[in-house]
Each structure stands twice: as structure tokens, then as C-alpha cells.
Design an enzyme around this catalytic site. Structure first.
Site, mmCIF file in Angstrom:
data_model
loop_
_atom_site.group_PDB
_atom_site.id
_atom_site.type_symbol
_atom_site.label_atom_id
_atom_site.label_comp_id
_atom_site.label_asym_id
_atom_site.label_seq_id
_atom_site.Cartn_x
_atom_site.Cartn_y
_atom_site.Cartn_z
ATOM 1 N N GLY A 99 -11.346 38.823 43.023
ATOM 2 C CA GLY A 99 -10.820 38.017 44.287
ATOM 3 C C GLY A 99 -11.653 36.696 44.248
ATOM 4 C CB ALA A 100 -12.819 34.681 41.700
ATOM 5 C CG PHE A 155 -17.030 36.109 50.963
ATOM 6 C CD1 PHE A 155 -17.281 35.117 51.848
ATOM 7 C CD2 PHE A 155 -16.802 37.670 51.346
ATOM 8 C CE1 PHE A 155 -17.672 35.421 53.270
ATOM 9 C CE2 PHE A 155 -17.364 37.682 52.853
ATOM 10 C CZ PHE A 155 -17.587 36.452 53.525
ATOM 11 N NE ARG A 213 -2.942 38.439 46.310
ATOM 12 C CZ ARG A 213 -2.369 39.373 47.615
ATOM 13 N NH1 ARG A 213 -2.148 40.458 47.440
ATOM 14 N NH2 ARG A 213 -2.467 38.615 48.757
ATOM 15 C CG ASP A 263 -1.140 43.292 43.618
ATOM 16 O OD1 ASP A 263 -1.804 44.479 44.024
ATOM 17 O OD2 ASP A 263 -0.554 42.782 44.101
ATOM 18 C CG ASN A 280 -15.365 38.578 46.960
ATOM 19 O OD1 ASN A 280 -15.653 38.706 47.796
ATOM 20 N ND2 ASN A 280 -14.239 37.853 46.561
ATOM 21 C CE1 TYR A 332 -12.337 44.838 55.538
ATOM 22 C CE2 TYR A 332 -13.551 44.381 57.639
ATOM 23 C CZ TYR A 332 -13.256 44.379 56.443
ATOM 24 O OH TYR A 332 -14.165 43.219 55.500
ATOM 25 C CE LYS A 340 -14.755 45.241 53.148
ATOM 26 N NZ LYS A 340 -14.930 44.983 51.673
ATOM 27 C CB THR A 351 -13.626 32.998 54.410
ATOM 28 O OG1 THR A 351 -13.026 34.362 55.029
ATOM 29 C CG2 THR A 351 -15.102 32.913 54.457
#
Length: 258
Positions: A17-18, A22, A42, A64, A91, A157, A161, A192
Site C-alpha cells: 500500500g505504498a 502512510f 494496485r 490487488d 501497511n 474495521y 484491526k 491522509t
């Protein structure tokens, strides 16, 4: 008196997830050290844009998080000089919607499990054997205070987590004797694209989350990740929970009749 405290620098970092939020901040922080990076996203176009902005030796992987076959193919075909990953930063993830559970979209609920939990399991499982073989490595999972503190509309969610938190702790227990470190970073409110994605592009709803306050930034989280990763190899940070100064704890809600 001068300190002889010796820090540690990872040699090959894989960041999922770069391409935004974050993840982009993590890439930029490790790029300063010239660390080799495996950069996941993705969207190929966003990956190419990020590639042009950094100087370090890096390799792009595009898939994905819901595509299990693509994940396996990408990780099994890494170039030889990117195979000895010694820092994995899980991430990728996110939240969808803030409706009450009984009113929430079923596809959104299941998607949160896929992108926050299932892909994390698969990627970690594929990377871990090489770390164990080398007796060297570090897994940093990006959790959330949502894994510690429930809130209205959080339901799935919060649950995913919480999974990340317990997975991190149990993984560390499994890795006893391997010299591999595991850390869970648990951010509070941070400005973000997270909220824009949560509200599916509704920028007014996203802006309201951060109105009249000073939230954390992606750079704040990147600094926490970098610090955890670059401590000497004998130091393991189990977890870090961090919030902006203006965020705190609410009282328990009590329903009163009459």
C-alpha cells in the site's frame, strides 16, 4: 560523553500500500537511507510516479489485495537481489463506510476483511520462511487504535484491526528463537486519504473528521515505523499506540430511560 549506541539499518524493505498516505511516507523515509525497496500498489500509474520521485534501488509490484494468485505470482518472481527481505511493512488496508452494522453494505464489510486481514496473512506467510532461514527480519504491521477502542460505525474495521493486534502478538510468540522482530503500530486520527477512501470520495465528510483540530500526519507515523525498524537488533518494540494531542478517550455511553 559520546554514545556508542549502535542502530540497525534494514537492507531490503517491502512496503504494501505504498502509493498514498502512510505508505508513500514510509517509502520517502527509507529512501533517505538508500535502502532497497519493494514498493507495492494496485495502480501501475501511481507506482511509476512514485518510482520517478525516489533515488534508491527499488522494485515495483502491482496487484490487488483481493487477488491471491497475483500476490503469489508477484512474490515468487522477485528479482534475486530483492529476495532477502529483512523488513516487511504490512501497511495496505483501510476502512469502508461508517454506517451502523445492520445498515452497512455487505460488500464493504467483506472487503475490509480481505484487504486488512486475508492479504496480510498471505503476504506475511510468503515472506516469513526466508526471514526464518536467514534468522534475520522484522515485520511491522500497521494497526489502529480502532483495534483497542470501539466506536459507533467501527464494527468490522475495529474487528479487523483487533485481528492485526493479536496476529502480531501471536506471530511474535511463534517466532521465538528466530531473531525476528514483530511490531504493531497503532495510529489514532491521522490526516491522509484514509477518510476520503472511507467515504468513497466524499471530501466534505472527510474534511469534517479533521475540522478544528491538529491530527497526526503520515510523516509522524513514518517516523515511528523508522524508529522501530532501526533500533539495534536485540530491541523489539511490541506495539506503539499514538494519537494526536487533541485526541483522547471518551466516557462510556449509558442509555437512560424516561
Amino acid at each position: 560523553m559520546a554514545s556508542n549506541y549502535s542502530s540497525y539499518t534494514p537492507s531490503c524493505v517491502f512496503i504494501t500500500g505504498a502509493t498514498g498516505g502512510f505508505g508513500k511516507a514510509f517509502v520517502e523515509r527509507f529512501d533517505q537511507d538508500g535502502t532497497k525497496l519493494i514498493i507495492h500498489g494496485r495502480n501501475q500509474e501511481k507506482l511509476e510516479e512514485l518510482s520517478q520521485a525516489i533515488q534508491c534501488d527499488h522494485h515495483l509490484v502491482c496487484f490487488d489485495l483481493a487477488d491471491k494468485a497475483a500476490i503469489e505470482k508477484s512474490l515468487s518472481s522477485l528479482p534475486k537481489n530483492f529476495q532477502d527481505i529483512d523488513l516487511l511493512i504490512n501497511n495496505a488496508g483501510g476502512a469502508l463506510g461508517l454506517d451502523k452494522f445492520h445498515e452497512a453494505d455487505m460488500a464493504d464489510l467483506l472487503s475490509m476483511i480481505d484487504m486488512n486481514n486475508k492479504s496480510l496473512i498471505q503476504i506475511t506467510r510468503l515472506v516469513m520462511p526466508m526471514m526464518v532461514k536467514n534468522k534475520k527480519g522484522h515485520v511491522i504491521n500497521i494497526g489502529s487504535i480502532a483495534g483497542n477502542w470501539p466506536y459507533p460505525g467501527g464494527h468490522v474495521y475495529c474487528a479487523v484491526k483487533s485481528f492485526v493486534k493479536q496476529f502480531s502478538l501471536a506471530l511474535r510468540a511463534d517466532l521465538e528463537g528466530t531473531n525476528i522482530r514483530v511490531t504493531n503500530i497503532e495510529p489514532g486520527m491521522a490526516e491522509t486519504p484514509f477518510s476520503v477512501n472511507r467515504f468513497k470520495g466524499d471530501e466534505k465528510k472527510a474534511e469534517a473528521v479533521y475540522a478544528k483540530t491538529t491530527p497526526l500526519t503520515a510523516d509522524d507515523i513514518a517516523e515511528s515505523v523508522y524508529w522501530s525498524a532501526c533500533l539495534p537488533a536485540h530491541v523489539n518494540i511490541n506495539s506503539i499506540e499514538l494519537m494526536p494531542t487533541q485526541q483522547s478517550f471518551a466516557a462510556l455511553k449509558v442509555e437512560r430511560n424516561g
